[in-house]
Write a protein that holds these residues in place. Sequence first.
Motif, PDB file in Angstrom:
ATOM      1  N   GLY A 230      -7.800 -14.430 -11.942  1.00  0.00           N
ATOM      2  CA  GLY A 230      -6.397 -14.114 -12.234  1.00  0.00           C
ATOM      3  C   GLY A 230      -5.496 -14.146 -11.013  1.00  0.00           C
ATOM      4  N   VAL A 231      -6.053 -14.227  -9.819  1.00  0.00           N
ATOM      5  CA  VAL A 231      -5.209 -14.250  -8.615  1.00  0.00           C
ATOM      6  C   VAL A 231      -4.680 -15.675  -8.415  1.00  0.00           C
ATOM      7  N   GLU A 232      -3.382 -15.762  -8.093  1.00  0.00           N
ATOM      8  CA  GLU A 232      -2.728 -17.078  -7.959  1.00  0.00           C
ATOM      9  C   GLU A 232      -3.136 -17.780  -6.648  1.00  0.00           C
ATOM     10  N   ASP A 233      -3.013 -19.112  -6.653  1.00  0.00           N
ATOM     11  CA  ASP A 233      -3.411 -19.917  -5.487  1.00  0.00           C
ATOM     12  C   ASP A 233      -2.795 -19.452  -4.150  1.00  0.00           C
ATOM     13  N   PRO A 234      -1.461 -19.219  -4.081  1.00  0.00           N
ATOM     14  CA  PRO A 234      -0.881 -18.836  -2.774  1.00  0.00           C
ATOM     15  C   PRO A 234      -1.518 -17.561  -2.207  1.00  0.00           C
ATOM     16  N   GLN A 235      -1.867 -16.638  -3.101  1.00  0.00           N
ATOM     17  CA  GLN A 235      -2.506 -15.396  -2.668  1.00  0.00           C
ATOM     18  C   GLN A 235      -3.924 -15.681  -2.134  1.00  0.00           C
ATOM     19  N   LEU A 236      -4.608 -16.590  -2.808  1.00  0.00           N
ATOM     20  CA  LEU A 236      -5.967 -16.957  -2.379  1.00  0.00           C
ATOM     21  C   LEU A 236      -5.931 -17.670  -1.017  1.00  0.00           C
ATOM     22  N   VAL A 237      -4.897 -18.468  -0.834  1.00  0.00           N
ATOM     23  CA  VAL A 237      -4.727 -19.156   0.462  1.00  0.00           C
ATOM     24  C   VAL A 237      -4.548 -18.111   1.563  1.00  0.00           C
ATOM     25  N   LYS A 238      -3.737 -17.086   1.275  1.00  0.00           N
ATOM     26  CA  LYS A 238      -3.490 -16.013   2.244  1.00  0.00           C
ATOM     27  C   LYS A 238      -4.786 -15.276   2.578  1.00  0.00           C
ATOM     28  N   ILE A 239      -5.567 -14.979   1.536  1.00  0.00           N
ATOM     29  CA  ILE A 239      -6.838 -14.267   1.725  1.00  0.00           C
ATOM     30  C   ILE A 239      -7.737 -15.068   2.659  1.00  0.00           C
ATOM     31  N   THR A 240      -7.813 -16.375   2.418  1.00  0.00           N
ATOM     32  CA  THR A 240      -8.678 -17.242   3.223  1.00  0.00           C
ATOM     33  C   THR A 240      -8.206 -17.273   4.665  1.00  0.00           C
TER      34      THR A 240
END
Length: 298
Positions: A230-240
């Motif tokens: 459920g987490v959006e791509d931009p947030q996942l990019v930030k996490i990475t």
Amino acid sequence: CDFPIKNVSISKAVVAAGSFNRRFSTETGRKLEGKVALITGAASGIGKETAAKFISNGARVVIADIQHQLGQETAKQLGHNASFIACDVTKESDVSNAVDFTISECNQLDIMYNNAGMICETSPSVADLDFEVFNKVMGVNVRGALAGIKHSSRVMIPRRSGSILCTSSVTGVMGGLAGPSYSVSKSAIIGIVRSVAAELCSYGIRINCISPSAVLTPLLMEELHRIYPGVEDPQLVKITQNTGALLGANCEAIDVANAALYLASDDAKYVSGHNLVVDGGFTTFKTLSLPAPDILFV
Ligand code: NAD
């Protein structure tokens, strides 16, 4: 025509004959001029970036991937020095066929890059290890790479030269970064490279691997979507991007491609059995939660 360097007499003729070609190829800026590379898993991500890097350095590249349409599109995008062959690395006959195709298309195979990989982890705990998943991951990441090593060696040994690369991972260097199947598979790559280097060095063939940290590719995004539903791509990019430790940089596919170029080229002519970690120093230290310095030094 000898000249002394630090009391050692070196024949100019030997220097010229032995190293001119190598120096020439590494100093012109096109480090793989006239070389032929076969890269598995090069339809996307790290493999694709490496294919582009190798081509811009004078190589012809055969892209071997299980994704037929994407592989063909990638080859087209990379231009006339790229071609595509359908290959599932879990099938030894496909890998053997990809090597034979490269020889028939390009007359030689100088660089074999076993890069195809998958994650497909279903549990973070060894206590819940699913051996079907484990076999699947090992089939692609380990057996697939070994098949590439086997069949490229078959054609490199008679020529007494070649450079073999594999993609490992920081998860194979350090625990706690991925689930058991993937981590074990990537550790195995480092072990394979070390053991095979011992045999292949007697034929003038080098073998090395690269261990990148998190790179934003379809493989990683898919895994992140599984971990963080459920987490959006931009947030996942930030996490990475927050997983890195080196100020001002993130690990990108181009960083791995640059490492691959070095290991594939004569710049690394005396490097074999090595695991080149590309992680901004991440696996070399652990940040400690210490008290503030003014408390420490009173
Ligand atoms: P990616 O998804 O962009 O590329 C992987 C490629 O492998 C895909 O094109 C896929 O079709 C191909 N592939 C998968 N199974 C295959 C099979 N059975 N036969 C042939 N091809 C197959 O992902 P990526 O991140 O570029 O992955 C490349 C390598 O890098 C993998 O070995 C991966 O484990 C490793 N790696 C990735 C990261 C990361 O964070 N992205 C970090 C460390 C290591």
